[in-house]
Structures are given as structure tokens and as C-alpha cells.
Design an enzyme around this catalytic site. Structure first.
Site, mmCIF file in Angstrom:
data_model
loop_
_atom_site.group_PDB
_atom_site.id
_atom_site.type_symbol
_atom_site.label_atom_id
_atom_site.label_comp_id
_atom_site.label_asym_id
_atom_site.label_seq_id
_atom_site.Cartn_x
_atom_site.Cartn_y
_atom_site.Cartn_z
ATOM 1 N N GLN A 150 -5.016 -1.729 9.403
ATOM 2 C CA GLN A 150 -4.894 -3.039 8.768
ATOM 3 C C GLN A 150 -5.485 -4.126 9.680
ATOM 4 O OE1 GLN A 150 -3.856 -3.460 5.649
ATOM 5 N NE2 GLN A 150 -4.022 -5.669 5.675
ATOM 6 N N LYS A 154 0.845 -1.203 0.000
ATOM 7 C CA LYS A 154 0.000 0.000 0.000
ATOM 8 C C LYS A 154 0.885 1.259 0.000
ATOM 9 C CE LYS A 154 -3.918 -2.411 2.011
ATOM 10 N NZ LYS A 154 -4.750 -2.752 3.183
ATOM 11 N N ASP A 201 -11.162 2.491 3.390
ATOM 12 C CA ASP A 201 -11.434 1.053 3.261
ATOM 13 C C ASP A 201 -12.919 0.795 2.984
ATOM 14 O OD1 ASP A 201 -9.286 -0.726 3.409
ATOM 15 O OD2 ASP A 201 -9.120 -0.543 5.586
HETATM 16 N N1 GUN Z 1 -6.839 -7.047 5.727
HETATM 17 C C1 GUN Z 1 -7.028 -7.745 4.590
HETATM 18 N N2 GUN Z 1 -7.572 -6.946 3.641
HETATM 19 C C2 GUN Z 1 -7.724 -5.722 4.189
HETATM 20 C C3 GUN Z 1 -8.208 -4.476 3.701
HETATM 21 O O1 GUN Z 1 -8.648 -4.349 2.557
HETATM 22 N N3 GUN Z 1 -8.176 -3.445 4.579
HETATM 23 C C4 GUN Z 1 -7.722 -3.573 5.843
HETATM 24 N N4 GUN Z 1 -7.745 -2.512 6.627
HETATM 25 N N5 GUN Z 1 -7.266 -4.722 6.338
HETATM 26 C C5 GUN Z 1 -7.252 -5.782 5.503
#
Ligand code: GUN
Length: 290
Positions: free
Chosen positions: A96, A52, A119
């Protein structure tokens, strides 16, 4: 059969975002700023967050990574969320997941200001998406919709079967596919569905998100159907340096020759998700929804 190339599409979209960002900055606007909160040292989460941050660089965004140890208290994490909510330089942020067991994930998600929830997990965003209002759409369903659009997969009046009812993929996907402009007729199947195979055989579009490698077999697919594979199960593979390979929910080898379109695993839906997070961050910076 047309192979849907998520990796190439994601690269194109990131280049489009970067161009947009440079235009905004050249006009005196603010460079989008994404923050990511990472708790603990889970291998998968470390990789996702690293990717990211790299995607932010590729898009010309500013990024901030906030790391906390596994033993952070819920109260401490909630106060970190509050600080990010109030920080005017941060346009959007993510926490996350998964979080350590002693922290209530839903409480943390609901503490995020929905206007910074890139998100798209906050109930306000989930609800607004459901009723067709502008909002942050979670990355995987948004990425699938973008692939269908960019490859001109016909959705209007088509029968779409979604396998899986998760809050992150199946449920939002079903709402997006039935929305005005997409106009599919949607059926959601899950582990308790009795007619899952029959439903699949009638589908023009199958979106498989159940996490069972090779679950969708050739006998379940109508010739000419479009197949979207969301599965990313790690299966042991001694021939790989990592010791595993990613396996989709679709028996690709036998299904691919039958379909009109299909996404591979890896290289299909996966690469799209991070770039949808970037699109959401760009929208947050432009205050496009709120
Ligand atoms: N863990 C796995 N996929 C995601 C996501 O798209 N966002 C977040 N915050 N955590 C994750």
C-alpha cells in the site's frame, strides 16, 4: 442522462468473481490468495487496506495482511517483498502506498515479481499494457474501462479528452482508450495545457483525473458527452461525522443535465477500483497473463 452506478456494478462483478472462484475450487483448483503490505498507520491507507481485505472475503479469496511500523527500513521491506515473491501460496500482493519518506517507493515497486504485481505498477506491466499485451492493468483505469463497457458507452472513433497525466490514471487511461477494440481518439490535457477548455468542449468523453473539486464546469461540456469523474478530494464538511466529504473534479449539479452518461462522486469510479484488484488477483491465480 444516465447515472453510471459504480457501486452496483462493483457488487455485480464481485458476485461474478465469487461464482468463478467457487467453480475453480469445486474443480480442485486453488483458492486465490492476495497479500497486502501496510506500513505505518495512515488513516486513508488503513481504510483502503481494510476494504481490500473485506473485498477478498466477498470474493471467496484467501487474504493475508502484513503490518509494519513506520520505522521499518527499506532493506527490511525489500526482504518482505522477496519472501512474498517466493511464496507459492500467494498469487498476488500489493504494497500500500504512500510509503514513509525514507523508503524509495519505485525501488519497492520494481522489487515485486511482475507476475504477482496485481496493482499493475511494475514497469513490465506498465509497458506491456502500453503495447497491448496481456498484463495487470492498474485498478482505476481498468475500472473506468469496465464501466464504459458495461454501460455500452460508444468509444469507437469518439474523441476522448483525459484531464491529468499521472502514472496511475491519466497515462494508462490514454493508452487503453486508444487501443484496438476501444478505438477512441485521445487527447491528454494537464496543468500546462493552453487549450484545455476548447479540447473539452469538443470531447465525446471526458475523463477528469486532476484532483481539483468542481473543475469541469457546464461551459466545458458538449451536450450529450459522457463524463467520468475520477476526483476524490476530501473537502472539510462540519455536517459530516468524518468532518469531510468527497468532492469530484466535475461540477456535477450543472454538468449532469447536459450529458449522456455521468459518474457520481462518491459511488462512481471509486467502488470499481478495489473490485478490479480482485479481478487482477483472480487472473494471477489462474496464471492468465504469465
Ligand atoms: N494507494 C492509493 N491507491 C493505491 C493503490 O491502488 N495501490 C496501492 N498499492 N497503494 C495505493
Amino acid at each position: 442522462m444516465i447515472l453510471i452506478d459504480g457501486k452496483a456494478t462493483a457488487a455485480t462483478i464481485k458476485a461474478e468473481i465469487k461464482e468463478e472462484v467457487e467453480k475453480i475450487v469445486a474443480q480442485g483448483g486453488k483458492r486465490p490468495h492476495l497479500a497486502a503490505v501496510l506500513v505505518g498507520h495512515d488513516g486513508g491507507s488503513e481504510t483502503y487496506v481494510k476494504n481490500k481485505v473485506l473485498a477478498c472475503e466477498a470474493c471467496g479469496f484467501k487474504s493475508t495482511l502484513l503490518r509494519y511500523e513506520e520505522d521499518i527500513t527499506e532493506e527490511e521491506l525489500l526482504s518482505c517483498v522477496s519472501r512474498l515473491n517466493l511464496d507459492n501460496d500467494i498469487d498476488g500482493f500489493i504494497v500500500q502506498l504512500p510509503l514513509p519518506k525514507h523508503i524509495d517507493e519505485q525501488k519497492v515497486i520494481e522489487a515485486i515479481d511482475y507476475r504477482k504485481d496485481v496493482d499493475g505498477f511494475h514497469p513490465i506491466n506498465v509497458g506491456r499494457v502500453a503495447i497491448g499485451l496481456p498484463a495487470f492493468i492498474s485498478a482505476t483505469p481498468k475500472g473506468i474501462l469496465e464501466l464504459l463497457r458495461r454501460y455500452n458507452v460508444e468509444t469507437s472513433g469518439k474523441k476522448c479528452v483525459i484531464l491529468g497525466r499521472s502514472n496511475i490514471v491519466g497515462k494508462p487511461m490514454s493508452q487503453l482508450m486508444m487501443q484496438k477494440g476501444v478505438d477512441a481518439t485521445v487527447t491528454v490535457c494537464h496543468s500546462r495545457s493552453k487549450t484545455l477548455k476548447e479540447e473539452c468542449r469538443q470531447a465525446d468523453i471526458i475523463i477528469a483525473a486532476i484532483g481539483k473539486p468542481g473543475f469541469v464546469t457546464a461551459d466545458m461540456v458538449k451536450p450529450g458527452a459522457a463524463i467520468i469523474d475520477v476526483g476524490t478530494t476530501r473537502v472539510p464538511d462540519a455536517s459530516r461525522k468524518s468532518g469531510f466529504r468527497l468532492s469530484g473534479d466535475v461540477d456535477f449539479e450543472n454538468v449532469a443535465p447536459l450529458c449522456s452518461y455521468i459518474t457520481p462522486v462518491p459511488g462512481g469510479v471509486g467502488p470499481m477500483t478495489i473490485c478490479m484488484l480482485m479481478q487482477n488477483t483472480l487472473a494471477a491465480g489462474q496464471k492468465l497473463y504469465y
